[in-house]
Design a protein around this motif. Structure first.
Motif, PDB file in Angstrom:
ATOM      1  N   LEU A   1       4.906  52.547  73.431  1.00  0.00           N
ATOM      2  CA  LEU A   1       3.688  52.579  74.233  1.00  0.00           C
ATOM      3  C   LEU A   1       2.677  51.534  73.749  1.00  0.00           C
ATOM      4  O   LEU A   1       2.075  50.816  74.554  1.00  0.00           O
ATOM      5  CB  LEU A   1       3.059  53.971  74.184  1.00  0.00           C
ATOM      6  CG  LEU A   1       3.747  55.056  75.020  1.00  0.00           C
ATOM      7  CD1 LEU A   1       3.228  56.439  74.630  1.00  0.00           C
ATOM      8  CD2 LEU A   1       3.530  54.817  76.509  1.00  0.00           C
ATOM      9  N   VAL A   2       2.509  51.454  72.440  1.00  0.00           N
ATOM     10  CA  VAL A   2       1.585  50.456  71.883  1.00  0.00           C
ATOM     11  C   VAL A   2       2.027  49.054  72.273  1.00  0.00           C
ATOM     12  O   VAL A   2       1.211  48.206  72.660  1.00  0.00           O
ATOM     13  CB  VAL A   2       1.507  50.600  70.346  1.00  0.00           C
ATOM     14  CG1 VAL A   2       0.737  49.432  69.734  1.00  0.00           C
ATOM     15  CG2 VAL A   2       0.841  51.920  69.968  1.00  0.00           C
ATOM     16  N   LYS A   3       3.340  48.787  72.203  1.00  0.00           N
ATOM     17  CA  LYS A   3       3.854  47.465  72.566  1.00  0.00           C
ATOM     18  C   LYS A   3       3.649  47.176  74.051  1.00  0.00           C
ATOM     19  O   LYS A   3       3.271  46.064  74.434  1.00  0.00           O
ATOM     20  CB  LYS A   3       5.339  47.363  72.226  1.00  0.00           C
ATOM     21  CG  LYS A   3       5.962  46.027  72.629  1.00  0.00           C
ATOM     22  CD  LYS A   3       7.450  45.993  72.349  1.00  0.00           C
ATOM     23  CE  LYS A   3       8.029  44.632  72.744  1.00  0.00           C
ATOM     24  NZ  LYS A   3       7.896  44.353  74.189  1.00  0.00           N
ATOM     25  N   LEU A   4       3.888  48.178  74.901  1.00  0.00           N
ATOM     26  CA  LEU A   4       3.715  47.974  76.338  1.00  0.00           C
ATOM     27  C   LEU A   4       2.263  47.665  76.682  1.00  0.00           C
ATOM     28  O   LEU A   4       1.982  46.812  77.530  1.00  0.00           O
ATOM     29  CB  LEU A   4       4.193  49.214  77.098  1.00  0.00           C
ATOM     30  CG  LEU A   4       5.706  49.457  77.092  1.00  0.00           C
ATOM     31  CD1 LEU A   4       6.030  50.817  77.704  1.00  0.00           C
ATOM     32  CD2 LEU A   4       6.443  48.354  77.846  1.00  0.00           C
ATOM     33  N   PHE A   5       1.336  48.349  76.030  1.00  0.00           N
ATOM     34  CA  PHE A   5      -0.074  48.027  76.231  1.00  0.00           C
ATOM     35  C   PHE A   5      -0.370  46.616  75.725  1.00  0.00           C
ATOM     36  O   PHE A   5      -1.092  45.847  76.368  1.00  0.00           O
ATOM     37  CB  PHE A   5      -0.968  49.039  75.510  1.00  0.00           C
ATOM     38  CG  PHE A   5      -1.130  50.349  76.230  1.00  0.00           C
ATOM     39  CD1 PHE A   5      -1.660  50.383  77.510  1.00  0.00           C
ATOM     40  CD2 PHE A   5      -0.761  51.551  75.624  1.00  0.00           C
ATOM     41  CE1 PHE A   5      -1.817  51.597  78.182  1.00  0.00           C
ATOM     42  CE2 PHE A   5      -0.910  52.756  76.287  1.00  0.00           C
ATOM     43  CZ  PHE A   5      -1.434  52.785  77.564  1.00  0.00           C
ATOM     44  N   ALA A   6       0.184  46.268  74.569  1.00  0.00           N
ATOM     45  CA  ALA A   6      -0.057  44.936  73.995  1.00  0.00           C
ATOM     46  C   ALA A   6       0.509  43.840  74.886  1.00  0.00           C
ATOM     47  O   ALA A   6      -0.084  42.765  75.008  1.00  0.00           O
ATOM     48  CB  ALA A   6       0.554  44.857  72.600  1.00  0.00           C
ATOM     49  N   ASP A   7       1.669  44.098  75.517  1.00  0.00           N
ATOM     50  CA  ASP A   7       2.246  43.116  76.437  1.00  0.00           C
ATOM     51  C   ASP A   7       1.286  42.798  77.573  1.00  0.00           C
ATOM     52  O   ASP A   7       1.302  41.698  78.134  1.00  0.00           O
ATOM     53  CB  ASP A   7       3.566  43.641  77.021  1.00  0.00           C
ATOM     54  CG  ASP A   7       4.718  43.580  76.030  1.00  0.00           C
ATOM     55  OD1 ASP A   7       4.579  42.887  75.001  1.00  0.00           O
ATOM     56  OD2 ASP A   7       5.755  44.219  76.284  1.00  0.00           O
ATOM     57  N   ARG A   8       0.445  43.776  77.924  1.00  0.00           N
ATOM     58  CA  ARG A   8      -0.547  43.585  78.989  1.00  0.00           C
ATOM     59  C   ARG A   8      -1.912  43.210  78.424  1.00  0.00           C
ATOM     60  O   ARG A   8      -2.904  43.214  79.144  1.00  0.00           O
ATOM     61  CB  ARG A   8      -0.665  44.871  79.821  1.00  0.00           C
ATOM     62  CG  ARG A   8       0.581  45.192  80.620  1.00  0.00           C
ATOM     63  CD  ARG A   8       0.491  46.561  81.283  1.00  0.00           C
ATOM     64  NE  ARG A   8       1.656  46.813  82.117  1.00  0.00           N
ATOM     65  CZ  ARG A   8       1.725  46.559  83.420  1.00  0.00           C
ATOM     66  NH1 ARG A   8       0.668  46.055  84.043  1.00  0.00           N
ATOM     67  NH2 ARG A   8       2.819  46.798  84.104  1.00  0.00           N
ATOM     68  N   GLN A   9      -1.947  42.934  77.118  1.00  0.00           N
ATOM     69  CA  GLN A   9      -3.191  42.556  76.440  1.00  0.00           C
ATOM     70  C   GLN A   9      -4.253  43.630  76.589  1.00  0.00           C
ATOM     71  O   GLN A   9      -5.437  43.358  76.832  1.00  0.00           O
ATOM     72  CB  GLN A   9      -3.699  41.206  76.961  1.00  0.00           C
ATOM     73  CG  GLN A   9      -2.711  40.074  76.727  1.00  0.00           C
ATOM     74  CD  GLN A   9      -3.227  38.723  77.179  1.00  0.00           C
ATOM     75  OE1 GLN A   9      -4.201  38.629  77.911  1.00  0.00           O
ATOM     76  NE2 GLN A   9      -2.587  37.665  76.723  1.00  0.00           N
ATOM     77  N   ILE A  10      -3.812  44.896  76.440  1.00  0.00           N
ATOM     78  CA  ILE A  10      -4.720  46.041  76.531  1.00  0.00           C
ATOM     79  C   ILE A  10      -4.861  46.671  75.143  1.00  0.00           C
ATOM     80  O   ILE A  10      -3.861  47.054  74.530  1.00  0.00           O
ATOM     81  CB  ILE A  10      -4.197  47.099  77.520  1.00  0.00           C
ATOM     82  CG1 ILE A  10      -4.060  46.512  78.921  1.00  0.00           C
ATOM     83  CG2 ILE A  10      -5.110  48.314  77.535  1.00  0.00           C
ATOM     84  CD1 ILE A  10      -3.362  47.440  79.893  1.00  0.00           C
ATOM     85  N   MET A  11      -6.079  46.771  74.668  1.00  0.00           N
ATOM     86  CA  MET A  11      -6.362  47.474  73.428  1.00  0.00           C
ATOM     87  C   MET A  11      -6.663  48.938  73.778  1.00  0.00           C
ATOM     88  O   MET A  11      -7.585  49.215  74.554  1.00  0.00           O
ATOM     89  CB  MET A  11      -7.553  46.847  72.707  1.00  0.00           C
ATOM     90  CG  MET A  11      -7.305  45.423  72.235  1.00  0.00           C
ATOM     91  SD  MET A  11      -5.988  45.323  70.981  1.00  0.00           S
ATOM     92  CE  MET A  11      -6.780  46.211  69.638  1.00  0.00           C
TER      93      MET A  11
END
Length: 227
Positions: A162-172
């Motif tokens: 989940l953290v990686k998927l958010f990071a892929d979208r540049q979402i903190m």
């Protein structure tokens, strides 16, 4: 009270990081990664990698492609005429065999890869028994393949994905939101992708940050849609 109109979200493309260092390893997928990285010392010329949607099969194929120089194509695109050309170019990866495959072409591809001392990686959501195969010789060849399964993730892997998927979208995102999702969502990496996509779209449309209350609404809507 006047209700402010929701914004139409601007959907921007985002790149999924598919390098080896981007692959998150847990107990559920460790065996699959170890098999990929053990190439070319595979126990058999053919390896079948099976796992549910979103379990990381395509990521593993990309890791193997970079390692082996393999040609990658959809299984249903395989034709008899292409077999010799594919094997001459080196290892081959066929993705999504559960969607259908030319049985005669696959039989010849397996034979050609074996004769050339090459390797064939096949990915699928199911095992060959569920592919409705009718060619006895092909069924026999696939029984000799090395099976590798990717089961559903544990909490730790799901959290990191989940953290990686958010990071892929540049979402903190606040860690408390991720923790909230992990204990309430379906234990599936495929669903994790749907949840992150839905949260991103909802936050953009509402002009708000991703919070636990937003996560609760999105999960409720997704669960309702699943019925």
């Amino acid at each position: 009270m006047a209700e402010f109109p929701r914004q139409l979200p601007l959907i921007l493309p985002h790149e999924q990081a598919l390098g080896r260092d981007d692959y998150l390893v847990g107990e559920a997928n460790r065996a699959a990664l170890e098999m990929i990285e053990s190439w070319p010392a595979w126990p058999a010329p053919v390896t079948i990698l099976a796992g549910p949607v979103g379990s990381g099969k395509t990521h593993l194929v990309e890791i193997w492609r970079r390692l082996s120089g393999a040609t990658v194509l959809e299984a249903r695109e395989l034709t008899e005429d292409a077999v010799d050309r594919l094997v001459a170019a080196g290892p081959v990866a066929l993705e999504n065999a559960h969607r259908g495959v030319n049985e005669t072409a696959l039989f010849h591809l397996i034979n050609a890869a074996r004769q050339a001392g090459s390797s064939l990686l096949i990915t699928s959501r199911t095992w060959p028994q569920a592919w409705n195969l009718t060619l006895p010789d092909l069924i026999s060849r696939l029984r000799a393949a090395t099976p590798v399964e990717i089961p559903e993730p544990d909490d730790d892997l799901l959290r990191r994905v989940l953290v990686k998927l958010f990071a892929d979208r540049q979402i903190m995102t606040d860690p408390s939101v991720v923790d909230y999702l992990v204990v309430r969502m379906e234990r599936s990496l495929g669903v994790a992708g749907q949840v992150v996509e839905a949260l991103d779209a909802e936050a953009l449309a509402g002009g708000c940050r991703i919070s636990r209350s937003l996560a609760a609404r999105v999960l409720e809507r997704l669960e309702g849609g699943a019925d």
